[in-house]
Design a protein around this motif. Sequence first.
Motif, PDB file in Angstrom:
ATOM      1  N   ALA A 124       0.678  -1.303  -0.204  1.00 58.58           N
ATOM      2  CA  ALA A 124      -0.067   0.098  -0.032  1.00 58.58           C
ATOM      3  C   ALA A 124       0.866   1.242   0.053  1.00 58.58           C
ATOM      4  O   ALA A 124       0.634   2.163  -0.779  1.00 58.58           O
ATOM      5  CB  ALA A 124      -0.702   0.102   1.146  1.00 58.58           C
ATOM      6  N   SER A 150      -8.562  -1.551  -0.653  1.00 57.39           N
ATOM      7  CA  SER A 150      -7.355  -2.030  -1.105  1.00 57.39           C
ATOM      8  C   SER A 150      -6.399  -2.064  -0.333  1.00 57.39           C
ATOM      9  O   SER A 150      -5.346  -3.227  -0.232  1.00 57.39           O
ATOM     10  CB  SER A 150      -6.834  -0.844  -2.222  1.00 57.39           C
ATOM     11  N   GLY A 154      -4.705  -5.991   0.585  1.00 61.68           N
ATOM     12  CA  GLY A 154      -3.228  -6.114   0.490  1.00 61.68           C
ATOM     13  C   GLY A 154      -2.987  -6.848   1.738  1.00 61.68           C
ATOM     14  O   GLY A 154      -1.904  -7.760   1.937  1.00 61.68           O
ATOM     15  N   HIS A 188      -4.792  -5.287  -4.576  1.00 67.26           N
ATOM     16  CA  HIS A 188      -4.371  -4.264  -4.060  1.00 67.26           C
ATOM     17  C   HIS A 188      -4.297  -3.030  -5.057  1.00 67.26           C
ATOM     18  O   HIS A 188      -4.860  -1.957  -4.939  1.00 67.26           O
ATOM     19  CB  HIS A 188      -3.265  -3.981  -3.078  1.00 67.26           C
TER      20      HIS A 188
END
Length: 810
Positions: A124, A150, A154, A188
């Motif tokens: 991220a 997202s 991840g 992600h």
Amino acid sequence: MFTIYNCIAYEHDLRLVVLAAAVCALASFAAINFLNHVRKTTGYMRDIWLCVAATASGFGIWATHFIAMLAYSPGIPSGYNIILTLLSLLAAILLTGVGLSIASGTRVPAGRWIGGATVGGGIAAMHYTGMAAFEIAGRIQWDAALVVASIALGAAIGATALPAGLRDGSLKWKAIGAMLLTLAICSHHFTAMGAVSIIPDPTVAVSEMAIPAGWLALGVALASLAILFLACAGLALDIRERHRAELEVDRMRGLADASAEGLLVCYGDKIVSINSSLTELTGYVPDDVIGKSLAICLPEESLRHRLVTRPRERVEAELRDVNGQFIPAEFILRTIDFAGQPHHAIAVRDLRDRKKAEEHIHFLAHHDALTGLPNRNSFNARLDHEIEVHQVSGQSFAVFCLDLDRFKEVNDLFGHAAGDALLKRVAKCVTAVLDRSQMMARLGGDEFAIIATNLSGPSAAGRIAESIIDTLRIENESSTTASFVSTSIGIAIFPNDAQDGRGLLTHADTALYRAKTDGRGVYRFFEAEMGIEVRDRRMLERDLRSAIARHEFELAYQPQARLDTREIAGFEVLLRWRHPQRGQVPPGLFIPVAEESGAIQHIGEWVLRQACQEASGWTNPLSVAVNVSAMQLHNPQFTQLVHEILVQTGLKPGRLELEITETALIRDFNRALATLRQLKALGVRIAMDDFGTGYSSLSNLRAFPFDKIKIDGSFIKSVQANEQAATIVRAVLGIGRGLKLPVLAEGVETREELGFLGAELCDQVQGYLVGRPADIAGFRYLTHAAESARDLDFPLPHARESVALKIVDR
């Protein structure tokens, strides 16, 4: 979800999307592979490999992001801020490095999950830093929900990727871990891209310092090549590690097979290897157990738990073999590094031989090693138990003491091997007579004892004793050494004779002595007056053993004369015992005790040595006759002893005459014959003593090399009053003439007896009429020529009547 789909399908070049996914997968596999290698190394090498793994994963995340960004087509001018772009790469490497370090270590609880989530955070951080580097002629708006989604995707998928990739080091789980990490990166990225909305704005200009897409493509291409290189290096490393692991496995298997102990290696509860020793022990081949639970060999869960929780501690339990049978074994667990992973190695030692040895030791502690019968300790424990039981029930039981007759003779004459064989035969025969409630024990030597319980009365004990004697008699009839298998038995009854174990044994032993005194091969019950007799006999035996050392023995000499010429031929030596308290002990009392106790060997040697020493000093060569017992005759060293005495004393062998009874001959015909032939070879003369009593056999006269026959005095005393006795004497004299053997009559006391023998042409006589037994000094005129010539006309000092005798040189 629809927004993400539209983002991928309509806003990206799918060919580059596929390329991004491929690069991501390659980088993820390289990272997982390197991370597995990190866990196998230590020290600074671990840090180096951790940096390589972080670089591979960081470059993979970065390259995936920017390849996907190249695939993104916003339709307006765009570029990339070089500083933030490089910063995004650095963030990817650092954060994933932190996550991989946590996952590969053991200090943090649930480290693999936390490390995976940290890698997700790095994804991220890299993505949003990279998006900050994205410059465009417009404004970017974000969907907050998709941004959070997202980041969550991840972190969540990344948290599962590392535990899977590090599970057991197999290619399968490495691939699964790489797929999950690829999914974490891609999910992600495209979820985050779905959160982006671009609003064109002519007032916003792209910086002149921004990197154009072409240059970015070149950088991504270089990063991809680096990833490819690292992936190839990781693959090569994996191949090398697998080869090394195989070699290590083969080496350890070779070492394990060389071990005499069984060995099995487990990963968790699963068996991964066993050695050949364990195969021999259990019958399991490797294919039967590898990959299966340890419970197949160790079914007890408590045992498995104890081994794991107490490593290096020896544990005794049972091992199950291929047939379901259980084998006593000793286990010890150690943790080892096997194929790069911590495993449990369990050494298995077969305890069957040790258990058998322990059982044997326990058996020997309570049983006799030779016969297998209970020993004295077991007998005493059983006796105490039976006393307690019968005191409550009020019933009686019997204690038997058994002693083999003339057992010492068997040992002395035939050796200890024959004695041992006899003991085992007796034990087998007697136990066959007893029932299961009755116990026979060997107390030591040739002493046995029996406990017979729940008897109706003494007569029942007597029947048991009769059965034992009859059984041994039957055994005698079928054995070549049958004459030695007999026993005397003494019996004591509880509670009549004694109420404690020691008293019962003592009284049974007392009754045994009475049985041996009464002729052996019989049984006797204990009687109160027996105690005094037994104590007296034992004291006599004790004193007899020290009589030689105390000089209590004396020799008396009785002359033997030729009847035709009335010349003295020699003397017979007779043993006398002058006890300091008892006075003169009759030979008929102490000789049987000496034979029974074995003291006759030393006493007989003393008599023979003293007689030969005395006779060697006589100037007249008269013969000296010495009685020899059965034990002496059958002693393998007897001939050598006689030879040594003759040499030491200087007596000529022809002057020594050994008197032997037929009883001594029949115990072992062949041994007796061999001994007599050896004595004859020395030149010693042999006389058959007491012919007419016991086992008188004409075949013995023919088989053995006798030089003289002696008629027992009991026949001579009866010749005047008993025609049968006279007939027997005539027959023996006739046999002697026929065999050309001189015959000597013992016990001649009257002129009538002398006249009868003279009329029947008897060769020699011996008795009170000729001379009473006396110290040899009283016969000096017979043993020394100078003095005998002077005293020759006088009657013998020890004769009842005057008998004219003269010395003859033989």
